[in-house]
Design a protein around this motif. Sequence first.
Motif, mmCIF file in Angstrom:
data_model
loop_
_atom_site.group_PDB
_atom_site.id
_atom_site.type_symbol
_atom_site.label_atom_id
_atom_site.label_comp_id
_atom_site.label_asym_id
_atom_site.label_seq_id
_atom_site.Cartn_x
_atom_site.Cartn_y
_atom_site.Cartn_z
ATOM 1 N N VAL A 1 7.280 27.826 -13.400
ATOM 2 C CA VAL A 1 7.383 26.407 -13.753
ATOM 3 C C VAL A 1 8.815 26.069 -14.151
ATOM 4 O O VAL A 1 9.368 25.052 -13.725
ATOM 5 N N ALA A 2 9.421 26.917 -14.968
ATOM 6 C CA ALA A 2 10.788 26.663 -15.433
ATOM 7 C C ALA A 2 11.761 26.545 -14.261
ATOM 8 O O ALA A 2 12.625 25.661 -14.249
ATOM 9 N N GLU A 3 11.615 27.410 -13.265
ATOM 10 C CA GLU A 3 12.497 27.336 -12.090
ATOM 11 C C GLU A 3 12.355 26.004 -11.373
ATOM 12 O O GLU A 3 13.353 25.395 -10.968
ATOM 13 N N ILE A 4 11.124 25.543 -11.202
ATOM 14 C CA ILE A 4 10.901 24.264 -10.511
ATOM 15 C C ILE A 4 11.425 23.106 -11.340
ATOM 16 O O ILE A 4 12.088 22.198 -10.827
ATOM 17 N N ILE A 5 11.150 23.123 -12.636
ATOM 18 C CA ILE A 5 11.576 22.016 -13.498
ATOM 19 C C ILE A 5 13.096 21.893 -13.525
ATOM 20 O O ILE A 5 13.632 20.786 -13.571
ATOM 21 N N THR A 6 13.810 23.009 -13.459
ATOM 22 C CA THR A 6 15.272 22.920 -13.462
ATOM 23 C C THR A 6 15.830 22.439 -12.132
ATOM 24 O O THR A 6 16.986 22.028 -12.070
ATOM 25 N N SER A 7 15.021 22.467 -11.084
ATOM 26 C CA SER A 7 15.552 22.131 -9.756
ATOM 27 C C SER A 7 15.006 20.844 -9.160
ATOM 28 O O SER A 7 15.368 20.490 -8.042
ATOM 29 N N THR A 8 14.126 20.134 -9.873
ATOM 30 C CA THR A 8 13.577 18.884 -9.341
ATOM 31 C C THR A 8 13.766 17.741 -10.336
ATOM 32 O O THR A 8 13.673 17.954 -11.546
ATOM 33 N N PRO A 9 14.016 16.537 -9.848
ATOM 34 C CA PRO A 9 14.239 15.411 -10.764
ATOM 35 C C PRO A 9 12.978 14.969 -11.506
ATOM 36 O O PRO A 9 13.079 14.322 -12.543
ATOM 37 N N GLU A 10 11.803 15.331 -11.006
ATOM 38 C CA GLU A 10 10.563 14.901 -11.669
ATOM 39 C C GLU A 10 10.336 15.626 -12.990
ATOM 40 O O GLU A 10 9.630 15.143 -13.857
ATOM 41 N N ARG A 11 10.887 16.834 -13.136
ATOM 42 C CA ARG A 11 10.788 17.633 -14.354
ATOM 43 C C ARG A 11 9.344 17.858 -14.798
ATOM 44 O O ARG A 11 9.030 17.892 -15.981
ATOM 45 N N ALA A 12 8.467 18.029 -13.794
ATOM 46 C CA ALA A 12 7.058 18.282 -14.074
ATOM 47 C C ALA A 12 6.442 19.025 -12.895
ATOM 48 O O ALA A 12 6.892 18.881 -11.761
ATOM 49 N N VAL A 13 5.412 19.799 -13.198
ATOM 50 C CA VAL A 13 4.681 20.541 -12.171
ATOM 51 C C VAL A 13 3.200 20.315 -12.398
ATOM 52 O O VAL A 13 2.715 20.392 -13.527
ATOM 53 N N LEU A 14 2.497 20.032 -11.309
ATOM 54 C CA LEU A 14 1.034 19.941 -11.379
ATOM 55 C C LEU A 14 0.455 21.330 -11.177
ATOM 56 O O LEU A 14 0.900 22.068 -10.292
ATOM 57 N N LEU A 15 -0.528 21.673 -11.976
ATOM 58 C CA LEU A 15 -1.254 22.922 -11.794
ATOM 59 C C LEU A 15 -2.608 22.557 -11.214
ATOM 60 O O LEU A 15 -3.332 21.737 -11.780
ATOM 61 N N THR A 16 -2.921 23.137 -10.062
ATOM 62 C CA THR A 16 -4.168 22.787 -9.382
ATOM 63 C C THR A 16 -5.078 24.004 -9.267
ATOM 64 O O THR A 16 -4.637 25.146 -9.276
ATOM 65 N N SER A 17 -6.354 23.701 -9.147
ATOM 66 C CA SER A 17 -7.371 24.719 -8.911
ATOM 67 C C SER A 17 -8.271 24.187 -7.810
ATOM 68 O O SER A 17 -8.792 23.073 -7.921
ATOM 69 N N ALA A 18 -8.419 24.954 -6.750
ATOM 70 C CA ALA A 18 -9.217 24.539 -5.591
ATOM 71 C C ALA A 18 -8.768 23.171 -5.077
ATOM 72 O O ALA A 18 -9.580 22.339 -4.679
ATOM 73 N N GLY A 19 -7.451 22.914 -5.116
ATOM 74 C CA GLY A 19 -6.896 21.672 -4.584
ATOM 75 C C GLY A 19 -6.956 20.478 -5.512
ATOM 76 O O GLY A 19 -6.426 19.421 -5.191
ATOM 77 N N SER A 20 -7.603 20.621 -6.663
ATOM 78 C CA SER A 20 -7.709 19.503 -7.608
ATOM 79 C C SER A 20 -6.750 19.685 -8.774
ATOM 80 O O SER A 20 -6.607 20.798 -9.300
ATOM 81 N N ALA A 21 -6.113 18.602 -9.182
ATOM 82 C CA ALA A 21 -5.188 18.644 -10.314
ATOM 83 C C ALA A 21 -5.969 18.966 -11.579
ATOM 84 O O ALA A 21 -6.927 18.285 -11.929
ATOM 85 N N LYS A 22 -5.565 20.033 -12.238
ATOM 86 C CA LYS A 22 -6.249 20.471 -13.451
ATOM 87 C C LYS A 22 -5.392 20.270 -14.690
ATOM 88 O O LYS A 22 -5.890 20.011 -15.773
ATOM 89 N N ALA A 23 -4.060 20.407 -14.547
ATOM 90 C CA ALA A 23 -3.151 20.289 -15.688
ATOM 91 C C ALA A 23 -1.778 19.873 -15.195
ATOM 92 O O ALA A 23 -1.476 19.951 -14.008
ATOM 93 N N ILE A 24 -0.966 19.433 -16.120
ATOM 94 C CA ILE A 24 0.432 19.129 -15.836
ATOM 95 C C ILE A 24 1.265 19.862 -16.878
ATOM 96 O O ILE A 24 0.848 20.017 -18.030
ATOM 97 N N ILE A 25 2.418 20.344 -16.463
ATOM 98 C CA ILE A 25 3.332 20.979 -17.400
ATOM 99 C C ILE A 25 4.700 20.366 -17.190
ATOM 100 O O ILE A 25 5.168 20.218 -16.060
ATOM 101 N N THR A 26 5.295 19.934 -18.285
ATOM 102 C CA THR A 26 6.560 19.211 -18.245
ATOM 103 C C THR A 26 7.605 19.962 -19.067
ATOM 104 O O THR A 26 7.295 20.944 -19.747
ATOM 105 N N GLU A 27 8.834 19.451 -19.042
ATOM 106 C CA GLU A 27 9.875 20.071 -19.851
ATOM 107 C C GLU A 27 9.525 20.031 -21.334
ATOM 108 O O GLU A 27 9.874 20.931 -22.089
ATOM 109 N N ARG A 28 8.794 19.017 -21.773
ATOM 110 C CA ARG A 28 8.366 18.947 -23.180
ATOM 111 C C ARG A 28 7.394 20.081 -23.496
ATOM 112 O O ARG A 28 7.449 20.682 -24.563
ATOM 113 N N ASP A 29 6.518 20.389 -22.546
ATOM 114 C CA ASP A 29 5.602 21.522 -22.746
ATOM 115 C C ASP A 29 6.373 22.833 -22.824
ATOM 116 O O ASP A 29 5.970 23.757 -23.544
ATOM 117 N N LEU A 30 7.484 22.925 -22.094
ATOM 118 C CA LEU A 30 8.283 24.147 -22.150
ATOM 119 C C LEU A 30 8.959 24.316 -23.511
ATOM 120 O O LEU A 30 9.139 25.440 -23.984
#
Length: 196
Positions: A151-180
């Motif tokens: 997650v940290a690698e993606i957040i440092t390289s994208t302007p959205e500064r967030a990653v969706l965590l999915t399970s079976a294709g459905s959004a289950k959680a979000i993790i942002t720089e604040r969560d880090l």
Amino acid sequence: MKTPLHEIASKPPLVARHKLSYLECASTLASRNIWILPVVDEEGRLLSACTELDFALVLIGRTEKASSFSTEPVVLGQANDTIVEVLGFMLEKGFRRIPVLVDDTYYMATMSQLLYSVARASTPEELLDEVRNYSTPSPVLDYGRATLGDVAEIITSTPERAVLLTSAGSAKAIITERDLVRAYLYIHRGVEENSE
């Protein structure tokens, strides 16, 4: 839109008068719910700053499960929501970004993208454009496998500064720089801060 910036800025601004340790900075960012802490000298001149993004850089390579530090459940916007609706919702909830499902793809609408579109709008009708037109494809990782380092690698390289965590294709959680920042505090103090 014509209000001077100094009229809406936080007053007095929160600043540090000395260089802070990562732990002190993370603690201040989390407790004050802010994304940047300027460090100034005795005359108030900017020397440096501590930001939420600093903690993404520090967490690259960490193997803890990202889902342990994510925000659940995910609040999704609708593809046909308007810019005005989404901005109002984000301001009300204190969100800086919101995922939007467009067909079968997750997009991320950010406060900065939407405010930029408002600033560029030449007519009031443009504020009723669908938010999907001002969103970008969201980074997505598997809920069960993603690590803090991933997650940290993606957040440092994208302007959205967030990653969706999915399970079976459905959004289950979000993790942002604040969560880090909270993850950093938990790892280094053993105390989990309140979630966003």
